[in-house]
Design a protein around this motif. Sequence first.
Motif, PDB file in Angstrom:
ATOM      1  N   TYR A  48      26.171  48.715  50.374  1.00  0.00           N
ATOM      2  CA  TYR A  48      26.196  47.454  49.642  1.00  0.00           C
ATOM      3  C   TYR A  48      26.744  46.310  50.481  1.00  0.00           C
ATOM      4  N   VAL A  49      26.207  45.121  50.206  1.00  0.00           N
ATOM      5  CA  VAL A  49      26.655  43.901  50.870  1.00  0.00           C
ATOM      6  C   VAL A  49      26.951  42.843  49.819  1.00  0.00           C
ATOM      7  N   LYS A  50      27.713  41.826  50.242  1.00  0.00           N
ATOM      8  CA  LYS A  50      27.947  40.648  49.409  1.00  0.00           C
ATOM      9  C   LYS A  50      27.203  39.485  50.061  1.00  0.00           C
ATOM     10  N   VAL A  51      26.485  38.743  49.247  1.00  0.00           N
ATOM     11  CA  VAL A  51      25.769  37.555  49.707  1.00  0.00           C
ATOM     12  C   VAL A  51      26.407  36.361  49.010  1.00  0.00           C
ATOM     13  N   ALA A  52      26.825  35.378  49.795  1.00  0.00           N
ATOM     14  CA  ALA A  52      27.446  34.182  49.237  1.00  0.00           C
ATOM     15  C   ALA A  52      26.582  32.977  49.577  1.00  0.00           C
ATOM     16  N   GLY A 112      20.852  30.687  55.714  1.00  0.00           N
ATOM     17  CA  GLY A 112      21.992  30.379  56.570  1.00  0.00           C
ATOM     18  C   GLY A 112      23.308  30.882  56.012  1.00  0.00           C
ATOM     19  N   SER A 113      23.302  31.347  54.769  1.00  0.00           N
ATOM     20  CA  SER A 113      24.526  31.870  54.157  1.00  0.00           C
ATOM     21  C   SER A 113      24.875  33.230  54.736  1.00  0.00           C
ATOM     22  N   GLY A 114      26.121  33.612  54.586  1.00  0.00           N
ATOM     23  CA  GLY A 114      26.594  34.881  55.124  1.00  0.00           C
ATOM     24  C   GLY A 114      26.307  36.062  54.233  1.00  0.00           C
ATOM     25  N   VAL A 115      26.065  37.199  54.890  1.00  0.00           N
ATOM     26  CA  VAL A 115      25.901  38.489  54.216  1.00  0.00           C
ATOM     27  C   VAL A 115      26.966  39.400  54.826  1.00  0.00           C
ATOM     28  N   SER A 116      27.921  39.799  54.002  1.00  0.00           N
ATOM     29  CA  SER A 116      29.043  40.593  54.522  1.00  0.00           C
ATOM     30  C   SER A 116      29.058  41.978  53.911  1.00  0.00           C
ATOM     31  N   GLU A 122      33.437  41.966  57.283  1.00  0.00           N
ATOM     32  CA  GLU A 122      32.562  41.877  58.451  1.00  0.00           C
ATOM     33  C   GLU A 122      31.280  41.141  58.095  1.00  0.00           C
ATOM     34  N   LEU A 123      30.848  40.282  58.997  1.00  0.00           N
ATOM     35  CA  LEU A 123      29.599  39.550  58.824  1.00  0.00           C
ATOM     36  C   LEU A 123      28.455  40.418  59.324  1.00  0.00           C
ATOM     37  N   TRP A 124      27.652  40.951  58.413  1.00  0.00           N
ATOM     38  CA  TRP A 124      26.551  41.831  58.780  1.00  0.00           C
ATOM     39  C   TRP A 124      25.236  41.081  58.919  1.00  0.00           C
ATOM     40  N   GLY A 125      25.116  39.941  58.232  1.00  0.00           N
ATOM     41  CA  GLY A 125      23.838  39.253  58.282  1.00  0.00           C
ATOM     42  C   GLY A 125      23.928  37.791  57.922  1.00  0.00           C
ATOM     43  N   ILE A 126      22.782  37.130  58.070  1.00  0.00           N
ATOM     44  CA  ILE A 126      22.611  35.730  57.698  1.00  0.00           C
ATOM     45  C   ILE A 126      21.323  35.646  56.879  1.00  0.00           C
ATOM     46  N   VAL A 127      21.404  35.048  55.694  1.00  0.00           N
ATOM     47  CA  VAL A 127      20.211  34.924  54.849  1.00  0.00           C
ATOM     48  C   VAL A 127      19.138  34.184  55.637  1.00  0.00           C
TER      49      VAL A 127
END
Length: 158
Positions: A48-52, A112-116, A122-127
């Motif tokens: 699972y990840v969090k997208v903000a 451009g938002s972060g996916v942690s 930890e920053l796993w991705g960028i939308v």
Amino acid sequence: MILHNYNSVTQENDIALIETATSMELGTANAALIHLPVQGHDPMPNSYVKVAGWGVETNENEDIPEHLQIIRVPVVGREICQTGHIDDITKTMFCVGNFKYGGKSACYGDSGSGVSSANKNELWGIVSWGEVCAEPEEPEVNTRVGLYVNWIKKITGV
């Protein structure tokens, strides 16, 4: 702004670094520390990840939310994700969302938002991109930060 060989046709390397004119004080309401993953990190399917982000909440709603939105969604394997998209899902990307039911995802304005990581800072991705928001069989596509850690460190000196 420093881009990493962005390809607008394939949407690969959808990552950039921005240098601010003034420094930010970490731990304030405006700036917080997030760690980079190890070089090569690839989020595992079903983790699972969090997208903000500040994007709209649905395809039908064009209102920008007043508060930062944060959702928790599962990672979708590349092969499964590919069945929901016309464009290629490459090793520089990973997908998130509930593939079977939809429901929650990044949407217009979230690029451009972060996916942690859902349980690590930890920053796993960028939308990056997607065709529609929160629909079944249409997961969102993100830039895989783990492939760019060495580049980030080289440019920033971190």
